[in-house]
Design an enzyme around this catalytic site. Structure first.
Site, PDB file in Angstrom:
ATOM      1  N   SER A 180      -5.829 -32.266  -4.586  1.00 56.85           N
ATOM      2  CA  SER A 180      -5.722 -33.548  -5.296  1.00 56.85           C
ATOM      3  C   SER A 180      -4.649 -34.398  -4.626  1.00 56.85           C
ATOM      4  O   SER A 180      -3.709 -33.857  -4.027  1.00 56.85           O
ATOM      5  CB  SER A 180      -5.316 -33.296  -6.750  1.00 56.85           C
ATOM      6  OG  SER A 180      -4.895 -34.493  -7.374  1.00 56.85           O
ATOM      7  N   TYR A 189       0.513 -29.104 -12.242  1.00 55.71           N
ATOM      8  CA  TYR A 189      -0.729 -29.440 -11.522  1.00 55.71           C
ATOM      9  C   TYR A 189      -0.432 -29.782 -10.057  1.00 55.71           C
ATOM     10  O   TYR A 189      -1.111 -29.292  -9.138  1.00 55.71           O
ATOM     11  CB  TYR A 189      -1.382 -30.626 -12.236  1.00 55.71           C
ATOM     12  CG  TYR A 189      -2.720 -31.060 -11.692  1.00 55.71           C
ATOM     13  CD1 TYR A 189      -3.884 -30.357 -12.013  1.00 55.71           C
ATOM     14  CD2 TYR A 189      -2.831 -32.188 -10.883  1.00 55.71           C
ATOM     15  CE1 TYR A 189      -5.119 -30.778 -11.530  1.00 55.71           C
ATOM     16  CE2 TYR A 189      -4.059 -32.605 -10.401  1.00 55.71           C
ATOM     17  CZ  TYR A 189      -5.205 -31.897 -10.727  1.00 55.71           C
ATOM     18  OH  TYR A 189      -6.427 -32.306 -10.247  1.00 55.71           O
ATOM     19  N   LYS A 229      -1.762 -27.873  -6.688  1.00 55.00           N
ATOM     20  CA  LYS A 229      -2.603 -28.558  -5.688  1.00 55.00           C
ATOM     21  C   LYS A 229      -1.922 -28.606  -4.321  1.00 55.00           C
ATOM     22  O   LYS A 229      -2.586 -28.548  -3.286  1.00 55.00           O
ATOM     23  CB  LYS A 229      -2.960 -29.963  -6.185  1.00 55.00           C
ATOM     24  CG  LYS A 229      -3.838 -29.969  -7.445  1.00 55.00           C
ATOM     25  CD  LYS A 229      -5.145 -29.219  -7.224  1.00 55.00           C
ATOM     26  CE  LYS A 229      -6.112 -29.350  -8.385  1.00 55.00           C
ATOM     27  NZ  LYS A 229      -7.370 -28.615  -8.157  1.00 55.00           N
TER      28      LYS A 229
HETATM   29  P1  NAP Z   1     -13.652 -31.178 -15.204  1.00 53.82           P
HETATM   30  O1  NAP Z   1     -14.707 -32.188 -15.451  1.00 53.82           O
HETATM   31  O2  NAP Z   1     -12.628 -30.937 -16.250  1.00 53.82           O
HETATM   32  O3  NAP Z   1     -14.355 -29.782 -14.824  1.00 53.82           O
HETATM   33  C1  NAP Z   1     -13.580 -28.635 -14.547  1.00 53.82           C
HETATM   34  C2  NAP Z   1     -14.496 -27.479 -14.188  1.00 53.82           C
HETATM   35  O4  NAP Z   1     -13.684 -26.310 -13.959  1.00 53.82           O
HETATM   36  C3  NAP Z   1     -15.470 -27.138 -15.287  1.00 53.82           C
HETATM   37  O5  NAP Z   1     -16.706 -26.814 -14.702  1.00 53.82           O
HETATM   38  C4  NAP Z   1     -14.853 -25.908 -15.942  1.00 53.82           C
HETATM   39  O6  NAP Z   1     -15.875 -25.081 -16.472  1.00 53.82           O
HETATM   40  C5  NAP Z   1     -14.187 -25.240 -14.739  1.00 53.82           C
HETATM   41  N1  NAP Z   1     -13.094 -24.337 -15.117  1.00 53.82           N
HETATM   42  C6  NAP Z   1     -11.871 -24.662 -15.614  1.00 53.82           C
HETATM   43  N2  NAP Z   1     -11.153 -23.547 -15.869  1.00 53.82           N
HETATM   44  C7  NAP Z   1     -11.943 -22.489 -15.532  1.00 53.82           C
HETATM   45  C8  NAP Z   1     -11.780 -21.079 -15.582  1.00 53.82           C
HETATM   46  N3  NAP Z   1     -10.636 -20.511 -16.004  1.00 53.82           N
HETATM   47  N4  NAP Z   1     -12.793 -20.300 -15.150  1.00 53.82           N
HETATM   48  C9  NAP Z   1     -13.945 -20.848 -14.711  1.00 53.82           C
HETATM   49  N5  NAP Z   1     -14.163 -22.179 -14.629  1.00 53.82           N
HETATM   50  C10 NAP Z   1     -13.176 -22.994 -15.042  1.00 53.82           C
HETATM   51  O7  NAP Z   1     -12.828 -31.501 -13.873  1.00 53.82           O
HETATM   52  P2  NAP Z   1     -13.213 -32.391 -12.606  1.00 53.82           P
HETATM   53  O8  NAP Z   1     -12.623 -33.736 -12.801  1.00 53.82           O
HETATM   54  O9  NAP Z   1     -14.652 -32.246 -12.280  1.00 53.82           O
HETATM   55  O10 NAP Z   1     -12.316 -31.663 -11.505  1.00 53.82           O
HETATM   56  C11 NAP Z   1     -12.839 -30.705 -10.603  1.00 53.82           C
HETATM   57  C12 NAP Z   1     -11.759 -30.350  -9.595  1.00 53.82           C
HETATM   58  O11 NAP Z   1     -11.333 -31.536  -8.913  1.00 53.82           O
HETATM   59  C13 NAP Z   1     -10.496 -29.760 -10.224  1.00 53.82           C
HETATM   60  O12 NAP Z   1      -9.952 -28.764  -9.387  1.00 53.82           O
HETATM   61  C14 NAP Z   1      -9.567 -30.948 -10.302  1.00 53.82           C
HETATM   62  O13 NAP Z   1      -8.205 -30.562 -10.308  1.00 53.82           O
HETATM   63  C15 NAP Z   1      -9.939 -31.690  -9.035  1.00 53.82           C
HETATM   64  N6  NAP Z   1      -9.586 -33.114  -9.076  1.00 53.82           N
HETATM   65  C16 NAP Z   1     -10.109 -33.948 -10.009  1.00 53.82           C
HETATM   66  C17 NAP Z   1      -9.747 -35.297 -10.017  1.00 53.82           C
HETATM   67  C18 NAP Z   1     -10.298 -36.291 -11.011  1.00 53.82           C
HETATM   68  O14 NAP Z   1      -9.799 -37.441 -11.030  1.00 53.82           O
HETATM   69  N7  NAP Z   1     -11.270 -35.956 -11.811  1.00 53.82           N
HETATM   70  C19 NAP Z   1      -8.818 -35.766  -9.071  1.00 53.82           C
HETATM   71  C20 NAP Z   1      -8.308 -34.876  -8.138  1.00 53.82           C
HETATM   72  C21 NAP Z   1      -8.699 -33.545  -8.142  1.00 53.82           C
HETATM   73  P3  NAP Z   1     -15.814 -24.301 -17.884  1.00 53.82           P
HETATM   74  O15 NAP Z   1     -14.936 -25.104 -18.805  1.00 53.82           O
HETATM   75  O16 NAP Z   1     -17.244 -24.221 -18.287  1.00 53.82           O
HETATM   76  O17 NAP Z   1     -15.248 -22.966 -17.538  1.00 53.82           O
END
Ligand code: NAP
Length: 256
Positions: free
Chosen positions: A151, A164, A168
């Site tokens: 991130s 966080y 990252k």
């Molecule tokens: P999200 O919509 O909250 O989805 C998170 C995913 O991770 C879900 O599929 C969740 O599935 C899974 N997860 C969380 N904890 C888990 C666990 N203990 N075991 C198995 N699965 C787990 O998040 P997102 O925005 O798509 O983010 C995806 C990735 O991109 C993350 O690593 C996040 O830090 C990174 N990111 C996001 C952003 C942003 O702006 N959205 C920016 C930078 C980086 P379940 O709940 O079904 O387990």
């Protein structure tokens, strides 16, 4: 009238097997669908089986192949068992996307031990566990692509996200080291740093913080999950064969 040709990246991953953690929603769902559209068999990993099944069904409905594996990515035995099950079911493992992640935002003076431990476990320990398991398979195959979701918070920090940001930033150092260890076996390891992407995770911040964030994004908008999926396709494709140990920032100019 015929559909206009897509100007998005299109790659051919037929015959390949991909594993995506956090595939049940958000960025991971988009990545799983994109890999499926590209011809890879996609193993979808998360805790919520119903949502995973819906993603797998969507891949199959579009003519692809997918499997569902419920797993808490913080659990060492479950991570190893999941990689073993994927290799047992599909015969190999070519692309692994470590995407699962959580936030537990709060300012440092009131950050609890649990807030720290849970975020480090879900975001960083999980990447170690899955990469260790996949590396053994990919080293034997003498090919593979490992893509870790970091991130911009890991590059520049963000108030309220000490846990966080540490997780990252840790992913970036881990990626660089493992890239050096695996390069001779033709396994590449890279990180992607998304900026602000429109998903549940961003939505949870509320409209006021999102509006404030937009002012800090030169592109003037949030990114789309599909824009991160396209970056994954590039790194997974033959065009990415000589890219390893790198951090690809996809952030609309936020860190420029
Ligand atoms: P999200 O919509 O909250 O989805 C998170 C995913 O991770 C879900 O599929 C969740 O599935 C899974 N997860 C969380 N904890 C888990 C666990 N203990 N075991 C198995 N699965 C787990 O998040 P997102 O925005 O798509 O983010 C995806 C990735 O991109 C993350 O690593 C996040 O830090 C990174 N990111 C996001 C952003 C942003 O702006 N959205 C920016 C930078 C980086 P379940 O709940 O079904 O387990």
């Amino acid at each position: 009238m015929a559909d206009a040709p897509s100007r998005r990246i299109q790659v051919d991953l037929s015959g390949q097997v991909a594993l995506v953690t956090g595939a049940s929603r958000g960025i991971g769902r988009s990545i799983a669908l994109a890999l499926g559209r590209s011809g890879a068999t996609v193993a979808c990993i998360a805790r919520n089986v119903e949502k995973l099944q819906a993603v797998a069904d969507e891949i199959v409905a579009a003519g692809g192949a997918a499997s569902v594996h419920a797993c808490d990515v913080t659990d060492a035995a479950a991570a190893q068992a999941t990689v073993d099950a994927v290799v047992e079911a599909h015969g190999r493992l070519d692309v692994m996307v470590n995407n699962a992640g959580i936030t537990k935002d709060t300012l440092l003076p009131i950050m609890g031990d649990e807030d720290w431990d849970q975020v480090i476990a879900a975001n960083l320990r999980s990447v170690f566990l899955f990469t260790r398991a996949a590396a053994k398979v990919m080293m034997r195959q003498r090919s593979g692509r490992i893509i870790n979701m970091s991130s911009v918070s890991g590059l520049m920090g963000n108030p309220g996200q000490a846990n966080y940001s540490a997780s990252k930033a840790g992913i970036i150092g881990f990626t660089q080291t493992v890239a050096r260890e695996l390069a001779k076996r033709k396994v590449t390891v890279n990180a992607i740093c998304p900026g602000f992407i429109a998903t549940d995770m961003a939505e949870a911040l509320g409209p006021a913080i999102i509006d404030e964030a937009k002012k800090r994004i030169p592109a003037g908008r949030l990114g789309e999950a599909d824009e991160i999926a396209d970056a994954v396709l590039y790194l997974a494709s033959d065009s990415g064969a000589y890219i390893t140990g790198q951090t690809l920032v996809v952030d609309g100019g936020m860190t420029a």
